[in-house]
Design a protein around this motif. Structure first.
Motif, mmCIF file in Angstrom:
data_model
loop_
_atom_site.group_PDB
_atom_site.id
_atom_site.type_symbol
_atom_site.label_atom_id
_atom_site.label_comp_id
_atom_site.label_asym_id
_atom_site.label_seq_id
_atom_site.Cartn_x
_atom_site.Cartn_y
_atom_site.Cartn_z
ATOM 1 N N GLY A 99 0.816 -1.210 0.000
ATOM 2 C CA GLY A 99 0.000 0.000 0.000
ATOM 3 C C GLY A 99 0.846 1.255 0.000
ATOM 4 O O GLY A 99 0.530 2.236 -0.692
ATOM 5 N N LEU A 100 1.937 1.226 0.754
ATOM 6 C CA LEU A 100 2.836 2.374 0.814
ATOM 7 C C LEU A 100 3.556 2.565 -0.519
ATOM 8 O O LEU A 100 3.739 3.700 -0.980
ATOM 9 C CB LEU A 100 3.838 2.186 1.950
ATOM 10 C CG LEU A 100 4.747 3.375 2.264
ATOM 11 C CD1 LEU A 100 3.917 4.586 2.692
ATOM 12 C CD2 LEU A 100 5.746 3.009 3.359
ATOM 13 N N ILE A 101 3.949 1.482 -1.142
ATOM 14 C CA ILE A 101 4.589 1.569 -2.458
ATOM 15 C C ILE A 101 3.663 2.266 -3.450
ATOM 16 O O ILE A 101 4.071 3.158 -4.204
ATOM 17 C CB ILE A 101 4.972 0.162 -2.973
ATOM 18 C CG1 ILE A 101 6.119 -0.424 -2.138
ATOM 19 C CG2 ILE A 101 5.368 0.201 -4.456
ATOM 20 C CD1 ILE A 101 6.403 -1.880 -2.408
ATOM 21 N N ARG A 102 2.394 1.885 -3.436
ATOM 22 C CA ARG A 102 1.426 2.506 -4.353
ATOM 23 C C ARG A 102 1.203 3.976 -4.005
ATOM 24 O O ARG A 102 1.005 4.810 -4.898
ATOM 25 C CB ARG A 102 0.130 1.721 -4.328
ATOM 26 C CG ARG A 102 0.272 0.292 -4.875
ATOM 27 C CD ARG A 102 -1.059 -0.417 -4.994
ATOM 28 N NE ARG A 102 -0.860 -1.785 -5.484
ATOM 29 C CZ ARG A 102 -0.861 -2.866 -4.716
ATOM 30 N NH1 ARG A 102 -1.063 -2.744 -3.409
ATOM 31 N NH2 ARG A 102 -0.672 -4.062 -5.233
ATOM 32 N N ALA A 103 1.253 4.306 -2.720
ATOM 33 C CA ALA A 103 1.094 5.704 -2.309
ATOM 34 C C ALA A 103 2.262 6.550 -2.805
ATOM 35 O O ALA A 103 2.077 7.694 -3.237
ATOM 36 C CB ALA A 103 0.978 5.792 -0.792
ATOM 37 N N VAL A 104 3.464 6.005 -2.747
ATOM 38 C CA VAL A 104 4.644 6.714 -3.246
ATOM 39 C C VAL A 104 4.516 6.951 -4.748
ATOM 40 O O VAL A 104 4.746 8.064 -5.246
ATOM 41 C CB VAL A 104 5.929 5.929 -2.925
ATOM 42 C CG1 VAL A 104 7.138 6.585 -3.583
ATOM 43 C CG2 VAL A 104 6.149 5.830 -1.422
ATOM 44 N N LEU A 105 4.117 5.930 -5.478
ATOM 45 C CA LEU A 105 3.921 6.076 -6.915
ATOM 46 C C LEU A 105 2.825 7.100 -7.212
ATOM 47 O O LEU A 105 2.949 7.907 -8.136
ATOM 48 C CB LEU A 105 3.563 4.722 -7.529
ATOM 49 C CG LEU A 105 4.692 3.683 -7.574
ATOM 50 C CD1 LEU A 105 4.132 2.308 -7.918
ATOM 51 C CD2 LEU A 105 5.760 4.087 -8.576
ATOM 52 N N GLY A 106 1.776 7.079 -6.412
ATOM 53 C CA GLY A 106 0.685 8.018 -6.602
ATOM 54 C C GLY A 106 1.090 9.457 -6.355
ATOM 55 O O GLY A 106 0.485 10.381 -6.913
ATOM 56 N N ALA A 107 2.119 9.659 -5.520
ATOM 57 C CA ALA A 107 2.629 11.003 -5.247
ATOM 58 C C ALA A 107 3.622 11.464 -6.299
ATOM 59 O O ALA A 107 4.160 12.572 -6.206
ATOM 60 C CB ALA A 107 3.279 11.041 -3.863
ATOM 61 N N GLY A 108 3.878 10.630 -7.291
ATOM 62 C CA GLY A 108 4.822 10.990 -8.343
ATOM 63 C C GLY A 108 6.268 10.755 -7.973
ATOM 64 O O GLY A 108 7.174 11.274 -8.632
ATOM 65 N N LEU A 109 6.511 9.951 -6.944
ATOM 66 C CA LEU A 109 7.874 9.663 -6.479
ATOM 67 C C LEU A 109 8.205 8.207 -6.764
ATOM 68 O O LEU A 109 7.342 7.404 -7.091
ATOM 69 C CB LEU A 109 8.008 9.954 -4.984
ATOM 70 C CG LEU A 109 7.562 11.335 -4.505
ATOM 71 C CD1 LEU A 109 7.795 11.468 -2.999
ATOM 72 C CD2 LEU A 109 8.293 12.433 -5.245
ATOM 73 N N GLU A 110 9.476 7.879 -6.623
ATOM 74 C CA GLU A 110 9.945 6.515 -6.855
ATOM 75 C C GLU A 110 10.043 5.778 -5.521
ATOM 76 O O GLU A 110 10.686 6.259 -4.590
ATOM 77 C CB GLU A 110 11.315 6.532 -7.527
ATOM 78 C CG GLU A 110 11.736 5.202 -8.103
ATOM 79 C CD GLU A 110 10.985 4.859 -9.381
ATOM 80 O OE1 GLU A 110 10.833 3.655 -9.654
ATOM 81 O OE2 GLU A 110 10.568 5.780 -10.105
ATOM 82 N N PRO A 111 9.420 4.605 -5.394
ATOM 83 C CA PRO A 111 9.549 3.832 -4.153
ATOM 84 C C PRO A 111 10.817 2.991 -4.144
ATOM 85 O O PRO A 111 11.181 2.390 -5.155
ATOM 86 C CB PRO A 111 8.306 2.944 -4.170
ATOM 87 C CG PRO A 111 8.010 2.747 -5.633
ATOM 88 C CD PRO A 111 8.473 3.994 -6.337
#
Length: 215
Positions: A99-111
């Motif tokens: 879930g956190l990985i997807r949140a990072v991607l959703g913020a336009g950042l690289e996880p």
């Protein structure tokens, strides 16, 4: 707020991430300049100290635009948003949380999630992570990375945790795309007198990266 649209790539990391896990950020601009001048342009400010967000902002303002800055020890979605607002391009976590990985991607950042087992690596990859932090790498060793790359040839591994600055070449030879270097490279509370040593150690790392690229 979203991060930069251009993705962070393994090649863009330049072979090493300097992990700035500081308890005193008073000289972070000088430390960042020393690292950048020695050839390490990727730096991670860990978000486990109250002063970390302000320190990341200061570092972003002090360094050239091509310095690749990220936030570390990211464990919540709130931290992801704060990291993006402070100029981070990527978020590093000690664990795998899809879930956190997807949140990072959703913020336009690289996880850059942390993983130690094949199950964790697969879960992180399936959630969209392209760069995976092998953690804690020092306890596992380069032979473990070599074995893990057997079924995960397409994964870009960044061994972190207990990696010595003078052993970067060993990890790159084992298949790492970059290494994460913490207190062995930058102490927790660096003063002005520590900056020359940081630059010297960073230059040692840069030399190993250059040698690996030639081999």
């Amino acid at each position: 707020m979203t991060g930069a649209t251009e993705p962070v790539t393994a090649a863009g990391l330049g072979g090493a991430i300097a992990i700035l896990r500081m308890t005193d950020h008073a000289h972070i601009a000088a430390v960042g300049a020393a690292l950048y001048g020695a050839g390490i342009k990727a730096m991670e400010v860990t978000f486990d100290h109250p002063g970390s967000p302000a320190a990341l902002r200061e570092l972003r303002a002090a360094l050239p635009a091509d310095a690749l800055l990220g936030a570390g020890t990211i464990r919540t979605r709130e931290q992801v948003e704060e990291a993006a607002a402070c100029g981070a391009r990527y978020c590093v976590s000690p664990h795998t949380d899809t879930g956190l990985i997807r949140a990072v991607l959703g913020a336009g950042l690289e996880p850059l999630p942390g993983a130690a087992t094949p199950t964790e690596v697969a879960a992180a990859q399936d959630a969209g992570a392209r760069l995976i932090k092998l953690f804690p790498a020092g306890a596992l060793g380069p032979p473990y990375l070599k074995a893990l790359r057997g079924p995960f040839r397409e994964v870009s591994f960044i061994p972190t945790g207990g990696v010595r600055h003078d052993a970067a070449g060993e990890w790159l030879a084992a298949g790492a795309v970059a290494v994460g270097l913490g207190s062995d490279l930058v102490p927790a509370a660096p003063g002005p007198g520590d900056v020359p040593g940081i630059a010297e150690r960073a230059a040692t790392v840069a030399a190993q990266i250059a040698a690996a690229a030639r081999s």
